[in-house]
Write an enzyme that holds these catalytic residues in place. Structure first.
Site, PDB file in Angstrom:
ATOM      1  N   VAL A  11       0.823  -1.214   0.000  1.00 20.89           N
ATOM      2  CA  VAL A  11       0.000   0.000   0.000  1.00 20.89           C
ATOM      3  C   VAL A  11       0.856   1.262   0.000  1.00 20.89           C
ATOM      4  O   VAL A  11       0.671   2.155  -0.841  1.00 20.89           O
ATOM      5  CB  VAL A  11      -0.972  -0.008   1.213  1.00 20.89           C
ATOM      6  CG1 VAL A  11      -1.637   1.343   1.398  1.00 20.89           C
ATOM      7  CG2 VAL A  11      -2.026  -1.087   1.018  1.00 20.89           C
ATOM      8  N   ASP A  30      10.805   3.611   5.739  1.00 20.08           N
ATOM      9  CA  ASP A  30      10.589   2.244   6.220  1.00 20.08           C
ATOM     10  C   ASP A  30      11.678   1.874   7.202  1.00 20.08           C
ATOM     11  O   ASP A  30      12.806   2.375   7.117  1.00 20.08           O
ATOM     12  CB  ASP A  30      10.567   1.243   5.050  1.00 20.08           C
ATOM     13  CG  ASP A  30       9.726   0.019   5.369  1.00 20.08           C
ATOM     14  OD1 ASP A  30       8.654  -0.145   4.775  1.00 20.08           O
ATOM     15  OD2 ASP A  30      10.139  -0.778   6.254  1.00 20.08           O
ATOM     16  N   PHE A 249     -16.479 -11.357  -8.419  1.00 17.60           N
ATOM     17  CA  PHE A 249     -16.370 -12.151  -7.189  1.00 17.60           C
ATOM     18  C   PHE A 249     -17.337 -13.336  -7.157  1.00 17.60           C
ATOM     19  O   PHE A 249     -17.717 -13.805  -6.105  1.00 17.60           O
ATOM     20  CB  PHE A 249     -16.510 -11.269  -5.941  1.00 17.60           C
ATOM     21  CG  PHE A 249     -15.236 -10.514  -5.661  1.00 17.60           C
ATOM     22  CD1 PHE A 249     -14.353 -10.947  -4.688  1.00 17.60           C
ATOM     23  CD2 PHE A 249     -14.903  -9.409  -6.416  1.00 17.60           C
ATOM     24  CE1 PHE A 249     -13.155 -10.289  -4.463  1.00 17.60           C
ATOM     25  CE2 PHE A 249     -13.701  -8.740  -6.202  1.00 17.60           C
ATOM     26  CZ  PHE A 249     -12.826  -9.173  -5.226  1.00 17.60           C
ATOM     27  N   LEU A 250     -17.728 -13.799  -8.353  1.00 19.43           N
ATOM     28  CA  LEU A 250     -18.547 -15.018  -8.415  1.00 19.43           C
ATOM     29  C   LEU A 250     -17.751 -16.139  -9.083  1.00 19.43           C
ATOM     30  O   LEU A 250     -18.317 -16.985  -9.759  1.00 19.43           O
ATOM     31  CB  LEU A 250     -19.850 -14.763  -9.191  1.00 19.43           C
ATOM     32  CG  LEU A 250     -20.915 -13.923  -8.483  1.00 19.43           C
ATOM     33  CD1 LEU A 250     -22.185 -13.845  -9.322  1.00 19.43           C
ATOM     34  CD2 LEU A 250     -21.254 -14.474  -7.089  1.00 19.43           C
ATOM     35  N   CYS A 260      -5.397  -9.603   3.174  1.00 22.35           N
ATOM     36  CA  CYS A 260      -6.516  -8.758   3.602  1.00 22.35           C
ATOM     37  C   CYS A 260      -7.757  -9.532   4.049  1.00 22.35           C
ATOM     38  O   CYS A 260      -8.151  -9.448   5.211  1.00 22.35           O
ATOM     39  CB  CYS A 260      -6.871  -7.784   2.488  1.00 22.35           C
ATOM     40  SG  CYS A 260      -5.574  -6.548   2.260  1.00 22.35           S
ATOM     41  N   LYS A 321      -2.731 -15.196  -5.433  1.00 23.80           N
ATOM     42  CA  LYS A 321      -3.487 -14.927  -6.655  1.00 23.80           C
ATOM     43  C   LYS A 321      -2.480 -14.506  -7.740  1.00 23.80           C
ATOM     44  O   LYS A 321      -1.319 -14.224  -7.418  1.00 23.80           O
ATOM     45  CB  LYS A 321      -4.567 -13.876  -6.446  1.00 23.80           C
ATOM     46  CG  LYS A 321      -4.051 -12.498  -6.133  1.00 23.80           C
ATOM     47  CD  LYS A 321      -5.212 -11.525  -6.098  1.00 23.80           C
ATOM     48  CE  LYS A 321      -4.724 -10.117  -5.868  1.00 23.80           C
ATOM     49  NZ  LYS A 321      -5.770  -9.130  -5.931  1.00 23.80           N
TER      50      LYS A 321
HETATM   51  P1  NAD Z   1       3.225  -4.647   4.216  1.00 25.80           P
HETATM   52  O1  NAD Z   1       3.459  -5.607   5.302  1.00 25.80           O
HETATM   53  O2  NAD Z   1       3.485  -5.059   2.804  1.00 25.80           O
HETATM   54  O3  NAD Z   1       4.078  -3.316   4.469  1.00 25.80           O
HETATM   55  C1  NAD Z   1       4.150  -2.645   5.691  1.00 25.80           C
HETATM   56  C2  NAD Z   1       5.495  -1.930   5.749  1.00 25.80           C
HETATM   57  O4  NAD Z   1       5.512  -1.066   6.890  1.00 25.80           O
HETATM   58  C3  NAD Z   1       6.690  -2.852   5.875  1.00 25.80           C
HETATM   59  O5  NAD Z   1       7.629  -2.589   4.857  1.00 25.80           O
HETATM   60  C4  NAD Z   1       7.274  -2.502   7.259  1.00 25.80           C
HETATM   61  O6  NAD Z   1       8.681  -2.655   7.332  1.00 25.80           O
HETATM   62  C5  NAD Z   1       6.840  -1.064   7.400  1.00 25.80           C
HETATM   63  N1  NAD Z   1       6.809  -0.548   8.773  1.00 25.80           N
HETATM   64  C6  NAD Z   1       6.289  -1.100   9.887  1.00 25.80           C
HETATM   65  N2  NAD Z   1       6.437  -0.272  10.928  1.00 25.80           N
HETATM   66  C7  NAD Z   1       7.063   0.839  10.487  1.00 25.80           C
HETATM   67  C8  NAD Z   1       7.494   2.049  11.097  1.00 25.80           C
HETATM   68  N3  NAD Z   1       7.299   2.335  12.398  1.00 25.80           N
HETATM   69  N4  NAD Z   1       8.122   2.965  10.332  1.00 25.80           N
HETATM   70  C9  NAD Z   1       8.333   2.719   9.019  1.00 25.80           C
HETATM   71  N5  NAD Z   1       7.933   1.612   8.379  1.00 25.80           N
HETATM   72  C10 NAD Z   1       7.316   0.671   9.113  1.00 25.80           C
HETATM   73  O7  NAD Z   1       1.716  -4.172   4.379  1.00 25.80           O
HETATM   74  P2  NAD Z   1       0.655  -3.817   3.239  1.00 25.80           P
HETATM   75  O8  NAD Z   1       0.202  -5.053   2.560  1.00 25.80           O
HETATM   76  O9  NAD Z   1       1.151  -2.683   2.442  1.00 25.80           O
HETATM   77  O10 NAD Z   1      -0.565  -3.320   4.134  1.00 25.80           O
HETATM   78  C11 NAD Z   1      -0.500  -2.104   4.873  1.00 25.80           C
HETATM   79  C12 NAD Z   1      -1.877  -1.804   5.420  1.00 25.80           C
HETATM   80  O11 NAD Z   1      -2.787  -1.565   4.329  1.00 25.80           O
HETATM   81  C13 NAD Z   1      -2.506  -2.929   6.237  1.00 25.80           C
HETATM   82  O12 NAD Z   1      -3.278  -2.373   7.256  1.00 25.80           O
HETATM   83  C14 NAD Z   1      -3.399  -3.635   5.226  1.00 25.80           C
HETATM   84  O13 NAD Z   1      -4.474  -4.306   5.855  1.00 25.80           O
HETATM   85  C15 NAD Z   1      -3.892  -2.469   4.399  1.00 25.80           C
HETATM   86  N6  NAD Z   1      -4.281  -2.830   3.031  1.00 25.80           N
HETATM   87  C16 NAD Z   1      -3.505  -3.710   2.312  1.00 25.80           C
HETATM   88  C17 NAD Z   1      -3.865  -4.004   1.004  1.00 25.80           C
HETATM   89  C18 NAD Z   1      -3.049  -4.990   0.203  1.00 25.80           C
HETATM   90  O14 NAD Z   1      -3.541  -5.425  -0.864  1.00 25.80           O
HETATM   91  N7  NAD Z   1      -1.849  -5.381   0.616  1.00 25.80           N
HETATM   92  C19 NAD Z   1      -5.003  -3.417   0.431  1.00 25.80           C
HETATM   93  C20 NAD Z   1      -5.747  -2.512   1.176  1.00 25.80           C
HETATM   94  C21 NAD Z   1      -5.377  -2.220   2.480  1.00 25.80           C
END
Ligand code: NAD
Length: 423
Positions: A11, A30, A249-250, A260, A321
């Site tokens: 994200v 990060d 989604f079907l 997620c 996926k």
């Molecule tokens: P991810 O695990 O791929 O990435 C999270 C990143 O945050 C990691 O690189 C980690 O090192 C970094 N991080 C953690 N603590 C930190 C800090 N204090 N300072 C700096 N960096 C830090 O996660 P993601 O898949 O991108 O998901 C992030 C959020 O978005 C989650 O809440 C998820 O539910 C939501 N989300 C994800 C998706 C998806 O498809 N992946 C879609 C919609 C929403």
């Protein structure tokens, strides 16, 4: 606008890259040094179609930077996005450890008025909590507003979705802060819904859980179709033609995985339980999703009359996926682990995931190509429907020529193709 993004995962990195693409000056932060080192060279640590090119273009134009230092990322930032992970805790609730740390990092380092935007998926009330943490640890007398802006991108289509989303949800209790966040995305021309923070947080969970329910529903209908001799593809098409239902989604198959739906349904059920509200529909969908993988494993074992010892099983696809390298909650892990522990000789191939530590406990052969994977196999399991397996009817001809049984875990092979197919 000058923007900082905390977290360069699926994200954060995509959001930061797209915001730089539309003209903002973005610094991504990060704690993972390896990720930042890779990003400095213009390489994405995640597989996402189109991301590398967009990254490199914006780095070259000096609009996109990466750092491990919070003070560097936050200097001059008018808006700070929080996009850190919110994984599932042991009790099913969302683990807010990374969120709390990010909030503290902001409070400690920020020296000017700022808007904090929460992109991470968080339980209702978390934006209030983040605001409290920041206020408690602030070192300067400054104004901080927290705005909820949940994310809806799909991995594998993340760039497209961020630039062409169905909606942007902005939950703000302060109108001016909400206006400023809305203006960030203006050039994308995506419909915006303005609401309060709690409703914004709930929209994300309610949407994901609804889609999970839809998937589990069609999977149960599919199981019934098989029992009564109906064709699930035709049934889904017929249902989908109804505008009230929609065809998306079907697609019946192995069910949902990824980072997620599994954790967000668990978290929603947890929130409901905490508030003494029934969430039985979502809980049933969660159970049905787990059962769907077990049913598939059972069918494979039944094909060998209950004994898969030394049977050669080829698994096509590891990622949860197509078009992603994300292995979180991937059905392939449960399937391979189960069959391997029953004594099968499992070979696997995925176009992007070449190896995974999630299978370290299993005896698995990582094939170098799809051809090598299926070569000596007694049966083929299609677990992830990558284009590579379907283009030019590769899989069809493999099965047809070698007369191998295919367990089509994604319901992508036409029903009339061959009698050796098992869905
Ligand atoms: P991810 O695990 O791929 O990435 C999270 C990143 O945050 C990691 O690189 C980690 O090192 C970094 N991080 C953690 N603590 C930190 C800090 N204090 N300072 C700096 N960096 C830090 O996660 P993601 O898949 O991108 O998901 C992030 C959020 O978005 C989650 O809440 C998820 O539910 C939501 N989300 C994800 C998706 C998806 O498809 N992946 C879609 C919609 C929403």
């Amino acid at each position: 606008m000058k923007i900082a993004i905390i977290g360069t995962g699926y994200v954060g990195l995509v959001t930061g890259t797209v915001l730089s693409e539309i003209g903002h000056e973005v610094t991504c932060l990060d704690i993972n040094e390896n990720k930042i080192l890779m990003l400095h060279t213009g390489m994405s640590p995640i597989f996402e179609p189109g991301l590398d090119e967009m990254l490199q273009h914006n780095i070259a134009n000096n609009r996109l930077k990466f750092t491990t230092l919070a003070e560097e990322a936050f200097t001059d930032a008018e808006i700070i996005f929080i996009a850190v992970g919110t994984p599932q805790g042991d009790d099913g609730s969302a683990d807010l450890t990374y969120i709390k740390q990010a909030a503290k990092d902001i409070a400690v380092h920020i020296k000017h008025n700022v808007i904090v935007v929460v992109k991470s998926t968080v339980p209702v009330g978390t934006n209030d909590y983040i605001e409290q943490i920041i206020r408690k640890h602030l070192k300067e007398d400054i104004e901080v507003h927290v705005v909820s802006n949940p994310e809806f991108l799909r991995e594998g289509h993340a760039i497209h979705d961020t630039m062409n989303g169905d909606r942007i949800i902005i939950g703000a209790d302060n109108k001016a802060a909400g206006d400023k966040v809305e203006s960030l995305f203006k050039s994308l021309n995506i419909p915006v819904l303005r609401t309060d923070r709690r409703s914004a947080e709930m929209i994300k969970y309610a949407s994901n859980a609804f889609l999970a329910v839809k998937i589990s529903y069609i999977n149960q209908i599919s199981n019934l179709c098989e029992a009564v001799g109906a064709d699930i593809s035709a049934v889904a098409d017929g249902m989908g033609m109804d505008k009230r239902i929609g065809r998306a989604f079907l697609n019946a198959g192995l069910g949902y995985g990824g980072s997620c739906f599994p954790k967000d349904t668990e978290a929603l059920a947890y929130i409901a339980q905490e508030n003494a509200v029934s969430m039985s529909i979502v809980k049933s969908a969660m159970e049905a999703n787990k059962a769907q993988r077990q049913l598939y494993i059972k069918k494979v074992v039944a094909h060998f009359n209950g004994d898969v010892t030394d049977k050669k099983i080829a698994v096509l696809g590891l990622a949860f996926k197509p078009n992603t390298d994300d292995m979180r909650e991937a059905p392939s892990i449960d399937i391979i682990s189960a069959l391997s522990s029953l004594g099968a000789e499992v070979s696997v191939y995925d176009p992007v995931v070449k190896k995974t530590e999630l299978l370290n406990d299993c005896k698995v052969i990582y094939a170098e190509s799809k051809e090598a994977c299926v070569n000596d196999a007694d049966v083929i399991l299609l677990v992830t429907e990558w284009d590579e397996f379907l283009t030019d009817d590769w899989l069809l001809s493999e099965v047809q020529i070698k007369q191998k049984v295919l367990f089509d875990g994604r319901n992508v092979i036409p029903k009339n193709f061959s009698k050796v197919l098992v869905k």
